[in-house]
Design an enzyme around this catalytic site. Sequence first.
Site, short mmCIF file in Angstrom:
data_model
loop_
_atom_site.label_atom_id
_atom_site.label_comp_id
_atom_site.label_asym_id
_atom_site.label_seq_id
_atom_site.Cartn_x
_atom_site.Cartn_y
_atom_site.Cartn_z
N ASN A 132 -68.18 12.24 -36.51
CA ASN A 132 -66.98 12.76 -36.21
C ASN A 132 -65.86 12.10 -36.87
O ASN A 132 -65.23 11.26 -36.48
CB ASN A 132 -66.81 12.84 -34.56
CG ASN A 132 -65.62 13.66 -34.09
OD1 ASN A 132 -64.83 14.21 -34.99
ND2 ASN A 132 -65.59 13.69 -32.93
N ASN A 137 -60.47 18.39 -34.30
CA ASN A 137 -60.83 19.76 -34.44
C ASN A 137 -61.97 19.83 -33.54
O ASN A 137 -62.66 21.04 -33.58
CB ASN A 137 -61.32 19.94 -35.93
CG ASN A 137 -62.31 19.21 -36.42
OD1 ASN A 137 -63.17 18.55 -35.52
ND2 ASN A 137 -62.51 19.02 -37.59
N ASP A 138 -62.24 18.98 -32.49
CA ASP A 138 -63.36 19.26 -31.44
C ASP A 138 -63.54 20.30 -30.75
O ASP A 138 -64.38 20.88 -30.73
CB ASP A 138 -63.52 17.81 -30.89
CG ASP A 138 -64.03 16.52 -31.29
OD1 ASP A 138 -64.24 16.60 -32.67
OD2 ASP A 138 -63.94 15.55 -30.66
N GLY A 158 -69.20 17.10 -31.92
CA GLY A 158 -68.10 16.84 -32.44
C GLY A 158 -68.09 16.37 -33.98
O GLY A 158 -67.09 16.22 -34.84
N ASP A 160 -68.32 16.52 -37.95
CA ASP A 160 -67.70 17.63 -38.92
C ASP A 160 -67.71 17.29 -40.42
O ASP A 160 -68.56 16.34 -40.74
CB ASP A 160 -66.49 17.86 -38.61
CG ASP A 160 -65.49 16.35 -38.24
OD1 ASP A 160 -65.95 15.34 -38.96
OD2 ASP A 160 -64.67 16.22 -37.53
N ASP A 337 -82.68 30.05 -44.95
CA ASP A 337 -83.44 30.02 -43.47
C ASP A 337 -84.48 31.21 -43.36
O ASP A 337 -84.27 32.22 -43.89
CB ASP A 337 -82.38 29.83 -42.57
CG ASP A 337 -82.86 29.80 -41.13
OD1 ASP A 337 -83.70 28.79 -40.90
OD2 ASP A 337 -82.73 30.69 -40.32
N GLU A 366 -87.44 28.60 -46.27
CA GLU A 366 -88.40 28.05 -45.36
C GLU A 366 -89.42 29.44 -44.98
O GLU A 366 -89.18 30.16 -44.62
CB GLU A 366 -87.38 28.07 -44.12
CG GLU A 366 -88.19 27.52 -43.02
CD GLU A 366 -87.53 27.76 -41.69
OE1 GLU A 366 -87.68 26.89 -40.75
OE2 GLU A 366 -86.68 28.39 -41.52
#
Length: 624
Positions: A132, A137-138, A158, A160, A337, A366
């Site tokens: 974090n 910006n949490d 949190g 980032d 993905d 994947e």
Amino acid sequence: MTSKAIHSKSLQVEDHGIARIEPPNWWVGFKKNDLQLLIQHPNISDAVPSVSYLGVSIKKVHKADSPNYLFIDLLIDKTAKSGKFSISFKRVDKDDLVCIYELKSRKKPSENYIGFNSSDAIYLITPDRFANGDPDNDIIEGLNEKIIDRSDNSARHGGDIRGIINHLDYIEDLGFTAIWSCPLLINDMYQGSYHGYAMTDFYKIDPRFGTLDDYKELALSMSQKGMKLIMDQVVNHCGLEHWWMKDLPFKDWINHQRSYEEGIDSGSLKATIITSHRRTTNQDFYASEYDKKGMSEGWFVSSMPDLNQRNAFMAKYTIQNSIWWIETMQLGGIRQDTYSYPDKGFMRYWAGEIMHEYPSFSIVGEEWTINPLIISYWQNDHQNRDGYNSNLKSPMDFALQDQIVRGLNQEESFSTGLIDLYKGLANDFAYAKPEDLLVFADNHDMSRIFTQLREDVVNTKMAMGYILVLPRIPQVYYGTEILMSDSSIPGDHGLIRSDFPGGWEGDEVNAFTGEGLMDAQKDMQLYLKKLLNYRKNSQAIHKGKTVHFVPENGIYVLFRIFGDETVVCILNKNEDDFLLDLTRFAEIELKGKAVRNIITGYEFFWGDNFTLKERGSMVLTTKK
């Protein structure tokens, strides 16, 4: 209207006019000169767009099923220069609308986008759980999930982009040359949004991770260190709270759209829209159309609507989005993905368009299968019986991962144990380019390798030592270097993606500095650091010849050879001293040559035999 008047009106419209235009900008100088703009605005379908800019013209305008969309096909020829221009929308009995669009100059030509390869080692990060760097910006007002709770494995914690930037020196010092971050695009879902795979806007960074400028700073900082940024993308699905789900452009924008809309009307989603997950229907000669559709058209989960790439506008939107991010971030690769879930014809088209524009780029896909035949099917240039060519450079090698774990956990016998590792690598005959496969011990979707190997430190070292010398592109999940585990609830995704110690202020243990780590964790960290940093400059590992010998007496020996450099990987399951007969390996021509243990620094001359003192891995080199 004067240009000044256009500019003045445009500024007003930019603030209060056209609701959305995607892609938000484009570039001049691509091999293909077409661009399709998605315009979203109330009742925009009645408007007639026009453009007046040298080298840019409107080829065709498409109305959608919803009156709130227009799709504009632009031609951008070689005479077009970078700059801003107006797109005017003339409306009957209403004021005209004008928006400003920008064509940028490209920072480098397509040929200079160099992807990852077998000389790289990739560090995989779940950003919410790594560090974090910006607590401010949490929690972001206006977003649906408003809770930060590190005690809840399914909540946001949190971490980032700033947290990654702050610890680039640590990652580089470990010996990694590339970073794959789980998605950073906004997931404005009501819960479980931390993982990033339920995008609600394909052009917006999640503000809880930071800003687009933060992401650009990460890319630039990595580039200055000679590192490559790999972006995790999703073309198969979006999040249920994606902005377009409240007003879908076409009646077939998503798969099972009618069922979805009927479900919304009745207050529930129908279970029939979920995919069967029967991915072998992609290759099965005998598969029914019913089963094929049940796999490729079903939703991944009920909270992730399945995108319909058979809709030409969706297909174009998705390809342009990938190219936009490549150019914006100067990417060193894409990880795609759920690669085998969308329409496979589209996936060939998507990857082909990217690789046509960027011939030296890299995409890893994947497909979670332990069947080498299926993995090989998805790799570019594999001679498939149905004629399918994927344009995908790097499938993920789940098969070898499975065999490594199984072989290290099993007791040694004629048919079990290290022979599984040997047989796994022996399957390379099935692949067009085995050195382009992505190999790994674990990732964000499976139990930690330390957990899979029953918290056996020696076996974990053997797994990692083996992976890092293979003819492959290795990926290491954050925390593997400090033996992170999910043994309390094996397989729990939130626990697999636990917080990296030291990434939050006040953490009692700090893996970045080593403070509070146990001796075994420090030892593992150093083990990987030495191997990874040796690997950085090892031509034998990057592109050398591979020779391995069938395991005997609980010992498996593999060689990588390039010029004067030979790397030897010895995996030994014997608890007691064992005298290894080196004459068996005479064809490698090492006799009389000095070899050095990369980890301990111990040197000796390769003779007729050598005593292995303990169970574990040994990586040797002839390189001074």
